[in-house]
Design an enzyme around this catalytic site. Structure first.
Site, PDB file in Angstrom:
ATOM      1  CG  HIS A 281       1.801  -1.964  -1.910  1.00 55.91           C
ATOM      2  ND1 HIS A 281       2.937  -2.365  -1.224  1.00 55.91           N
ATOM      3  CD2 HIS A 281       2.182  -0.884  -2.644  1.00 55.91           C
ATOM      4  CE1 HIS A 281       3.947  -1.571  -1.530  1.00 55.91           C
ATOM      5  NE2 HIS A 281       3.521  -0.656  -2.386  1.00 55.91           N
ATOM      6  CB  CYS A 297       2.829   2.514  -3.630  1.00 53.67           C
ATOM      7  SG  CYS A 297       2.423   2.245  -5.364  1.00 53.67           S
TER       8      CYS A 297
END
Length: 362
Positions: A281, A297
């Site tokens: 992301h 992440c």
């Protein structure tokens, strides 16, 4: 004779990008860019072999981007000073940008606490300086140096600012899209991530198409190695901020739903994997890419992730290599919160930022 010398000088300047970089020793003061390095950074950034933030300084990710670009084009890998890339396509290092009244739509008050952020409809840039650094992929220190004696904390519409000559990141062109359309011809491409090197590469067969610096997780929240798959890509996602998820990877019933915007914790793109809670992301802190840790992440700069999604699609394989999460001490593991049973979301909530709510980890 004078004409001949002038012609020779012009010729040498035109081909100088082929003869390596002129890196002074010692380097100038910290904020002053070395223009040969900035030229290389602008070139690599345009090829999507990301050097990280543009600052005109030698550094880890500029060197890694150079070597990956050289390798992908069948060239011997070199250090910065020995680079033999043809940089003549970078015809100018700088351009100017006039701050517009409409730019103020993306700048405003940014509360620091998630509880307060959740009350807003949009998470904007907190200053015009932050707006400019993201728009032109650069460090704030570079803009401050280039624009002396202008006060960068008091910018206003009408001000003309000197900026790096890069393809600008256009936040105004991004709208909410729950699922970007699939691109069948990209299905055979593979994303390879090396969490130790903090690099993401997009491969088409034996050819590396792009390479970007990332911030992966580490320690107990290390990004999980393995072979995964992209489940979907959301543009301008919302984010379910849950302290229990961020610290332990376990959902709780206490959370805040954070709205869209460049300062959303997952930035402007969410690429969800078939590992719950894990995705690639954007970020609200591009200056820290590769220099900090995430909660599992893989973060990359907003200006990079918007270009990355043009090369990938749902269903692609993602191979992550690196150390697995470190086991927690027994007493901590026993005390971890228990996830509540899943509750059905209203239809309107399901449509808005679906992948972010489903995976929910920064």
């Amino acid at each position: 004779m004078k004409q001949l010398l002038t012609l020779a000088s012009t010729f040498l300047l035109s081909i100088s990008p082929l003869f390596g970089l002129n890196i002074p020793d010692p380097l100038p003061k910290t904020t002053e860019p070395v223009e040969d390095i900035l030229r290389l950074q602008i070139f690599l950034d345009a090829q999507l072999f990301g050097p990280g933030k543009l600052d005109g300084r030698p550094g880890e990710f500029t060197t890694k981007a150079l070597k990956r670009y050289q390798s992908s084009h069948g060239m011997p890998e070199t250090e910065l000073a020995d680079s033999n890339l043809d940089l003549s396509s970078v015809t100018e290092l700088y351009t100017s940008y006039t701050i517009r009244q409409e730019d103020l739509k993306f700048v405003g008050e940014l509360p620091r606490q998630p509880s307060e952020q959740s009350k807003k409809k949009y998470l904007p840039y907190d200053s015009l300086l932050e707006f400019l650094t993201e728009r032109f992929h650069c460090a704030p220190e570079l803009l401050e140096f280039l624009n002396k004696p202008m006060k960068m904390d008091s910018l206003k519409p009408g001000d003309v600012v000197k900026v790096p000559a890069v393809q600008p990141f256009l936040i105004e062109e991004l709208t909410e899209i729950a699922k970007l359309p699939e691109v069948p011809e990209f299905q055979q491409r593979v994303i390879k991530i090396d969490t130790k090197e903090k690099l993401l590469g997009v491969w088409d067969g034996d050819k590396m198409l792009a390479s970007l610096p990332i911030t992966p997780g580490s320690g107990h929240l290390a990004t999980p190695p393995g072979t995964w798959r992209i489940l979907g890509i959301t543009q301008m996602p919302t984010f379910r901020w849950d302290k229990s998820v961020l610290e332990y990877g376990v959902r709780s019933s206490t959370y805040y739903q954070l709205p869209i915007g460049p300062n959303n914790p997952v930035g402007v793109m969410w690429i969800g994997l078939n590992r719950p809670g894990i995705g690639i992301h954007g970020t609200n802190s591009p200056q820290s890419i590769g220099r900090s840790s995430s909660h599992g992440c893989m973060r990359t700069a907003n200006w990079d992730v918007v270009r990355l999604v043009k090369l990938i699609t749902k269903g692609m394989t993602v191979i992550i290599e690196g150390p697995p999460p470190a086991p927690r001490p027994v007493e901590v593991a026993k005390a971890l919160p228990v996830a509540p049973p899943p509750a059905a979301l209203p239809v309107q909530e399901q449509k808005r930022g679906f992948f972010t709510r489903l995976f929910g980890r920064k």
